[in-house]
Design an enzyme around this catalytic site. Structure first.
Site, PDB file in Angstrom:
ATOM      1  CB  ALA A   1     -26.520  22.229 -13.963  1.00  0.00           C
TER       2      ALA A   1
ATOM      3  NE  ARG B   1      -3.808  35.076  -1.809  1.00  0.00           N
ATOM      4  CZ  ARG B   1      -4.768  35.611  -2.549  1.00  0.00           C
ATOM      5  NH1 ARG B   1      -4.693  36.872  -2.950  1.00  0.00           N
ATOM      6  NH2 ARG B   1      -5.812  34.921  -2.885  1.00  0.00           N
TER       7      ARG B   1
ATOM      8  N   GLY C   1     -23.399  36.353  -7.175  1.00  0.00           N
ATOM      9  CA  GLY C   1     -24.083  35.653  -6.094  1.00  0.00           C
ATOM     10  C   GLY C   1     -25.399  34.998  -6.469  1.00  0.00           C
TER      11      GLY C   1
ATOM     12  CG  HIS D   1     -15.816  23.601 -11.806  1.00  0.00           C
ATOM     13  ND1 HIS D   1     -14.945  24.677 -11.821  1.00  0.00           N
ATOM     14  CD2 HIS D   1     -15.707  23.014 -13.021  1.00  0.00           C
ATOM     15  CE1 HIS D   1     -14.334  24.719 -12.989  1.00  0.00           C
ATOM     16  NE2 HIS D   1     -14.773  23.734 -13.737  1.00  0.00           N
TER      17      HIS D   1
ATOM     18  CG  ASN E   1     -15.830  24.966  -5.876  1.00  0.00           C
ATOM     19  OD1 ASN E   1     -16.209  26.148  -5.809  1.00  0.00           O
ATOM     20  ND2 ASN E   1     -15.202  24.493  -6.943  1.00  0.00           N
TER      21      ASN E   1
ATOM     22  CD  GLU F   1      -4.997  18.886   0.956  1.00  0.00           C
ATOM     23  OE1 GLU F   1      -5.761  18.072   0.382  1.00  0.00           O
ATOM     24  OE2 GLU F   1      -4.929  19.003   2.192  1.00  0.00           O
TER      25      GLU F   1
HETATM   26  C1  GAR Z   1     -20.768  30.186 -11.190  1.00  0.00           C
HETATM   27  O1  GAR Z   1     -21.023  29.819 -12.514  1.00  0.00           O
HETATM   28  C2  GAR Z   1     -19.848  29.187 -10.534  1.00  0.00           C
HETATM   29  O2  GAR Z   1     -20.089  27.875 -10.942  1.00  0.00           O
HETATM   30  C3  GAR Z   1     -18.510  29.675 -11.008  1.00  0.00           C
HETATM   31  O3  GAR Z   1     -18.603  31.090 -10.904  1.00  0.00           O
HETATM   32  C4  GAR Z   1     -19.959  31.481 -11.126  1.00  0.00           C
HETATM   33  C5  GAR Z   1     -20.406  32.384  -9.993  1.00  0.00           C
HETATM   34  O4  GAR Z   1     -21.663  32.933 -10.264  1.00  0.00           O
HETATM   35  N1  GAR Z   1     -17.448  29.142 -10.226  1.00  0.00           N
HETATM   36  C6  GAR Z   1     -16.268  28.779 -10.732  1.00  0.00           C
HETATM   37  O5  GAR Z   1     -15.959  28.930 -11.890  1.00  0.00           O
HETATM   38  C7  GAR Z   1     -15.295  28.157  -9.741  1.00  0.00           C
HETATM   39  N2  GAR Z   1     -14.178  27.557 -10.399  1.00  0.00           N
HETATM   40  P1  GAR Z   1     -22.570  33.547  -9.087  1.00  0.00           P
HETATM   41  O6  GAR Z   1     -21.713  34.565  -8.333  1.00  0.00           O
HETATM   42  O7  GAR Z   1     -23.708  34.213  -9.807  1.00  0.00           O
HETATM   43  O8  GAR Z   1     -23.037  32.429  -8.195  1.00  0.00           O
END
Ligand code: GAR
Length: 207
Positions: free
Chosen positions: A180, A66, A12, A110, A108, A148
């Protein structure tokens, strides 16, 4: 006030960046009205509690299949009446019903410069492992709307980060977060909260 619900699975730190942004005024017109995790051990839930943000855990383990989990997730979300859903390290396949219902109202983060190092199987540390394997010199992060596909929605913000000699996946992950992710995710929310973003022809436009 933009009502934001943040979906998480792990540490988080991106949630923390949003909480900090709301507190320090870099995110305006925004209220975090809830945090939902699929994982009851996610430290993100602790961060929500420390900041008096309502939190829920909806775990697939507690449902027979699910589709029952998907229904419960959508019901929990709907109850929180979000204007914007933020996937901040939420490692669950988003149910189609949720994508349709919250089209252009779900973003989201990424940890790569999409369309590099994204799609099925690219999440968390794996993204940085693949980038180092390929030997790229520039990596980064992307905030995009959710459609999607996996990481295919309209791109809202991106920020580049340099790879350094001797980087490990962990070191690179941390640099991408610091330079970033923790910057562009709060910025994206502030832009949306202030009516500066629209989506047209599959592209996000900042005005
Ligand atoms: C982050 O680096 C985020 O960009 C990545 O998971 C991590 C969560 O860290 N998300 C993905 O890979 C989604 N495809 P956090 O729980 O410390 O924010």
């Amino acid at each position: 006030m933009l009502r934001v619900v943040v979906l998480v699975s792990g540490g988080g730190t991106n949630l923390q960046a949003i909480i900090d942004g709301v507190h320090n005024g870099s995110i305006t017109n925004t209220e975090i009205v809830g945090v939902i995790s699929n994982n009851k051990n996610a430290y993100a839930l602790e961060r929500a509690a420390q900041n008096q943000i309502p939190k829920r855990c909806i775990s697939p383990r507690d449902y027979e299949n699910r589709s029952l989990f998907n229904e419960a997730l959508l019901a929990a979300l709907d109850e929180m009446q979000p204007d914007l859903i933020v996937l901040a390290g939420f490692l669950v396949v988003i149910p189609e019903m949720m994508i349709t219902k919250y089209r252009n109202r779900m973003i989201n983060i990424h940890p790569s410069l999409i369309p590099s190092f994204c799609g099925t199987g690219f999440y968390g540390l794996k993204v940085h492992e693949k980038a180092l394997e390929r030997g790229v010199k520039v990596v980064g992060a992307t905030v995009h709307f959710v459609d999607e596909g996996t990481d295919t929605g309209p791109i809202l913000l991106q920020k580049a980060v340099e790879v350094a000699n001797g980087d490990t996946p962990e070191v690179l992950q941390r640099r991408v977060m610091e330079q970033a992710e923790w910057k562009i995710l709060p910025r994206a929310i502030d832009l949306i909260a202030n009516g500066k973003v629209r989506v047209a022809d599959g592209k996000a436009i900042i005005e």
